[in-house]
Design a protein around this motif. Structure first.
Motif, PDB file in Angstrom:
ATOM      1  N   VAL A   5       0.829  -1.200   0.000  1.00  0.00           N
ATOM      2  CA  VAL A   5       0.000   0.000   0.000  1.00  0.00           C
ATOM      3  C   VAL A   5       0.866   1.253   0.000  1.00  0.00           C
ATOM      4  O   VAL A   5       0.407   2.328   0.356  1.00  0.00           O
ATOM      5  N   VAL A 190     -17.405   3.013   0.146  1.00  0.00           N
ATOM      6  CA  VAL A 190     -16.439   3.280  -0.923  1.00  0.00           C
ATOM      7  C   VAL A 190     -17.149   3.809  -2.163  1.00  0.00           C
ATOM      8  O   VAL A 190     -16.695   4.760  -2.815  1.00  0.00           O
ATOM      9  N   GLN A 198     -11.547   7.751  -2.867  1.00  0.00           N
ATOM     10  CA  GLN A 198     -11.342   6.306  -2.905  1.00  0.00           C
ATOM     11  C   GLN A 198      -9.854   5.970  -2.986  1.00  0.00           C
ATOM     12  O   GLN A 198      -9.387   5.021  -2.356  1.00  0.00           O
ATOM     13  N   LYS A 199      -9.119   6.754  -3.757  1.00  0.00           N
ATOM     14  CA  LYS A 199      -7.706   6.468  -3.981  1.00  0.00           C
ATOM     15  C   LYS A 199      -6.891   6.555  -2.698  1.00  0.00           C
ATOM     16  O   LYS A 199      -5.910   5.828  -2.526  1.00  0.00           O
ATOM     17  N   ILE A 202      -6.133   3.211   1.956  1.00  0.00           N
ATOM     18  CA  ILE A 202      -5.065   2.219   1.797  1.00  0.00           C
ATOM     19  C   ILE A 202      -5.503   0.824   2.218  1.00  0.00           C
ATOM     20  O   ILE A 202      -4.787  -0.151   1.990  1.00  0.00           O
ATOM     21  N   GLY A 203      -6.682   0.718   2.844  1.00  0.00           N
ATOM     22  CA  GLY A 203      -7.164  -0.599   3.238  1.00  0.00           C
ATOM     23  C   GLY A 203      -8.277  -0.516   4.255  1.00  0.00           C
ATOM     24  O   GLY A 203      -8.690   0.570   4.680  1.00  0.00           O
ATOM     25  N   GLU A 224     -11.772  -7.726  -1.185  1.00  0.00           N
ATOM     26  CA  GLU A 224     -10.536  -7.232  -1.790  1.00  0.00           C
ATOM     27  C   GLU A 224     -10.647  -7.205  -3.315  1.00  0.00           C
ATOM     28  O   GLU A 224     -10.199  -6.255  -3.976  1.00  0.00           O
ATOM     29  N   THR A 227     -13.154  -4.291  -4.386  1.00  0.00           N
ATOM     30  CA  THR A 227     -12.730  -2.903  -4.181  1.00  0.00           C
ATOM     31  C   THR A 227     -11.298  -2.621  -4.621  1.00  0.00           C
ATOM     32  O   THR A 227     -10.925  -1.459  -4.799  1.00  0.00           O
ATOM     33  N   LYS A 229      -8.900  -3.062  -2.618  1.00  0.00           N
ATOM     34  CA  LYS A 229      -8.271  -2.601  -1.375  1.00  0.00           C
ATOM     35  C   LYS A 229      -8.005  -3.792  -0.466  1.00  0.00           C
ATOM     36  O   LYS A 229      -8.847  -4.693  -0.354  1.00  0.00           O
TER      37      LYS A 229
END
Length: 505
Positions: A5, A190, A198-199, A202-203, A224, A227, A229
């Motif tokens: 990330v 999200v 959204q960018k 990181i998780g 995961e 998304t 993420k």
């Protein structure tokens, strides 16, 4: 369940923000855990919350008022709390309005619409407070407010993505699986965010999971893939976990049962504030605490506590209309004890005047009449950290004052506390049945708690150290985070190092 990330560059790589899909997702606890985890590794850590709406507050070391959660997070980071850690605090005094506190000082009451258009001005102050912390500490952990997905509040937002975009920091999105619908919460949140918002996620962290983790793994994989993420950690549900609440009694206020040696009843007034004052009693092994809206629920008690209030006259009227005045009078006739804290102390007096409408409609209210004091509310708020001793037994005590108005005795009285700066606080009735004080946190220290429980009638006491338990609970959530997310420090360091490397190219 983790991936790299560190590929996104952030302008504020030493800041990490925790946002939630809902209120009470566990954001406060996670920031507390991060503060302790990194502090144990030798980092200089500071907590931060741009905007907090809460009636549980504390007095910072620089004399201003901040949310209680940030004061606890500062304890976890092993530092003293300052007003920079919570530059905007909203204290609701009605369903549509709140007192607005900026850098620890009240600037006035505003309805929701007026406050909405005031927020752009506040964003500058919020970013300035954040930047001061960044220059003093190695890492800053930021707690968002409520839900990151409140699209109706996106314009002028300073509490969630609006702040994250302003300082350009990474965000972790957190959801509470104990509520149900965790995957919908995360994907739905999200989906309503903008592309840039959204960018910066990181998780994800999923909170309060119970059961076999292998049964959850197909859902994690789907999340995961859906998304893009990573799921950074799944935190366990911790039985009997206690951390001072940011605001409401959402996870239950009552503790103990009728077998406990001391029975305590607290009228649950509509605008109760700083109910964390009562946490040491709620956690004490020999004390049962019941929050009751009606005297019919109260039953027999040894001690009735009138808590703090954000709208004292309105809550006083509520007490009277719900039959509490008669119930307390009966309780006193049977030799029960009563203590009022802050607003509750003011209610015990003869009258409360609010000539300028500080807490609502201007006017005067007749008090419950059990202590000889007359209170006049004013816009000037008393904020102080206080140390002293109970006059009746010389036991050391401490706490903090957060109140509007001054109370004057109408006759010679017994004071409750002699403060180290020379002034005296509170009252103790001539018959020793009724006490009042302006000090919040009066039950926190072991000796003071023991002294007040002895006064209330608990004869054989097991001394209980609430501050020691609070430290143990902070360590507990920190260790749980470390086990669930062993790469936490490395992940964050990779983000910071990658950004700095790119800057130096």
């Amino acid at each position: 369940m983790t991936s790299d990330v560190s590929k996104t560059r952030f302008r504020s790589p030493t800041t990490l923000m925790i946002q939630g899909t809902t209120s009470d997702a566990g954001k406060s606890a996670l920031v507390t855990a991060l503060c302790r985890l990194f502090a144990r590794q030798g980092y200089r850590i500071a907590p931060f919350k741009p905007q907090n709406m809460a009636l549980n507050s504390a007095v910072a070391i620089d004399g201003g008022e901040i949310g209680r959660a940030q004061a606890v997070q500062a304890m976890a980071a092993c530092i003293a709390p300052t007003t920079d850690m919570n530059p905007v605090l909203l204290k609701p005094n009605s369903d549509t309005g709140a007192q607005v506190i900026v850098h620890g000082q009240a600037v006035g009451n505003m309805n929701a619409k007026r406050y909405h258009y005031f927020k752009p001005e506040l964003l500058t102050k919020v970013v300035e407070a954040h930047d001061r912390l960044v220059h003093q500490y190695d890492r800053v952990f930021v707690e968002g407010a409520g839900s990151a997905g409140e699209v109706n509040l996106r314009e002028h937002d300073i509490a969630n993505m609006g702040f994250a975009e302003a300082v350009d920091c990474p965000v972790i999105l957190m959801a509470d699986i104990d509520r149900g619908g965790v995957f919908a919460h995360l994907t739905g949140t999200v989906d309503v965010l903008s592309a840039t918002e959204q960018k910066r996620i990181i998780g994800f962290i999923i909170n309060r999971f119970r059961g076999d983790i292998t049964l959850l793994e197909p859902g994690l994989k789907w999340l995961e893939e859906r998304t893009g993420k990573p799921v950074l950690a799944v935190l366990p549900f911790l039985e009997e976990f206690h951390l001072e609440a940011e605001d409401g009694l959402s996870r239950g206020g009552n503790t103990g049962d009728s077998t406990r040696a001391l029975q305590v009843v607290v009228p649950l007034v509509p605008r109760i504030s700083n109910h964390t004052d009562l946490d040491p009693l709620r956690r004490h092994p020999e004390v049962a605490v019941r929050f009751c809206t009606s005297p019919n629920e109260a039953g027999e008690a040894d001690l009735i506590i009138l808590p703090g209030s954000k709208n004292t006259r309105a809550d006083l009227a509520w007490l009277k209309s719900h039959g509490w005045e008669e119930h307390i009078a009966r309780h006193l006739r049977y030799r029960g004890k009563v203590i009022g804290i802050c607003g509750g102390f003011q209610m015990l007096g003869l009258a409360i005047d609010d000539p300028d409408g500080v807490e609502g409609t201007a006017g005067s209210s007749t008090g419950l009449g059990w202590l000889p004091l007359h209170t006049t509310l004013s816009s000037r708020k008393a904020l102080a950290r206080v140390k002293g001793a109970f006059i009746h037994d010389q036991t050391r005590c401490e706490g903090y004052e957060i109140h509007v108005g001054q109370s004057r005795a109408t006759e010679t009285i017994r004071r409750l506390i002699r403060c180290d700066d020379g002034h005296e606080d509170g009252m103790l009735s001539a018959d020793n049945q009724i006490a009042g004080t302006y000090l919040h946190g009066i039950f926190d220290t072991p000796d003071a708690l023991d002294s007040l429980l002895a006064w209330a009638g608990l004869r054989q006491r097991e001394q209980y150290d609430y501050e020691k338990e609070r430290e143990a609970q902070i360590d507990r959530i920190s260790h749980a985070l470390e086990q669930a997310w062993p790469s936490a420090i490395n992940v964050f360091e990779n983000i910071a190092q990658d950004t700095l490397l790119r800057r130096n190219r």
